[in-house]
Design an enzyme around this catalytic site. Sequence first.
Site, short mmCIF file in Angstrom:
data_model
loop_
_atom_site.label_atom_id
_atom_site.label_comp_id
_atom_site.label_asym_id
_atom_site.label_seq_id
_atom_site.Cartn_x
_atom_site.Cartn_y
_atom_site.Cartn_z
N CYS A 82 59.83 32.91 29.10
CA CYS A 82 60.46 33.66 30.19
C CYS A 82 61.87 33.20 30.51
CB CYS A 82 59.60 33.59 31.43
SG CYS A 82 57.95 34.29 31.20
N CYS A 213 52.52 39.65 42.19
CA CYS A 213 52.68 39.33 40.77
C CYS A 213 53.72 40.27 40.17
CB CYS A 213 51.36 39.51 40.03
SG CYS A 213 49.94 38.65 40.76
N CYS A 214 54.63 39.73 39.37
CA CYS A 214 55.65 40.58 38.76
C CYS A 214 55.02 41.48 37.70
CB CYS A 214 56.78 39.73 38.15
SG CYS A 214 56.31 38.80 36.68
#
Length: 407
Positions: A82, A213-214
Amino acid sequence: MERRVCVAGAGMIPFTKPSAGETYDSMGERAVRAALADAGAGYELIQQAYAGYVYGDSTSGQRVLYQVGLSGIPVVNVNNNCSTGSSALWLARQAVASGAAECVLAVGFEQMRPGALRNVWDDRPLVFDRFTDAMAQVQEPAPDAPLAAQLFGGAGAAYMARYGTDPATFAKISVKARRHAAHNPYAVFREPVTEEEVLASPHVYGPLTRLQCCPPTCGAAAAVLCGEEFARRHGLPSDVVIRAQALTTDTPSTFGSGDMTRVVGYDMTREAARQVYEAAGAGPEDVPVVELHDCFTANELITYEALGLTPEGTAEKFVLDGDNTYGGRVVTNPSGGLLSKGHPLGATGLAQCAELVWQLRGRAGARQVEGARLALQHNLGLGGACVVTMYEKVTTYEKVTTHEKAA
């Protein structure tokens, strides 16, 4: 001595849900052209390129850049989970700062599939084995919850147990993210949500609900970096510079502390921030705007402390006092962050860069943090890597000193 590195241009495209259907090569090309246009530079000025993505075949970077031009320059493909976009930015900055190149492009893109992140290869050792082993020592596995949610939700639960944090405090972070994203045309989720709606959304793990939550997202972003002399010669913008930057990886405390906040990168963040503050000669108290890695509300909360924005154990008060938004001590994630803007893994770090460059140039519209001269970026990837970057708005090529800022 290293040369000072200017961010001559930054660009990104609106992030979308995977169902939008645009392919990575088209997204990446559009982001590169946007960054070049922002810099007022032709592709012929670019001497090296670093292309970041997580899910894709080898040389996807070339596939993107060949649509911009067949210039023969070196193209390096980057994958650091990420934190991939910021890792590409870190490499590009090093190339310019060292004198290896004068003008370099960093681009990040991701074409994601719907649903939770999952492993692509099942015939070899898994990269997260040490993380799952460390997690298993302190919490029960939850087969129905995505691994990332178990890790970060476990970190949130550990923080709650340590400090008595109210679950509603985490929900307030999602509400703030949507409120900021409402003014960002690049964000996926711009509709407001209430604290009650966040808490009532389906439970995922620990304090986390779905709206904390993304989401999986598709998108791309890019930046053009160059030295000051090069900028002068070619008439490129040189008013935003990278004042300091650090990339860190895991240490023994990640796996041996029995602390889920450390399993998910607290110590990596704290060390990267320490290096940046020391190199910049500026501290968290000097920074009015931050883009940080809010893949889950729990991570935003613990990152406030890891970055030194508030002392350890005070993140809940920081949120309740409104010190994480406009009118408070520091505006965190004016873009809406990963929670609302979206998180196309390879693009996130460069999208954060674009937001902060626009903030420092006074071009963020209704999201603008007035008078910002310094900005801080935090991009975290489990596995692991953390990149922290401090940007500065400068005039007449002079670094702004603490005395000058006070004046």
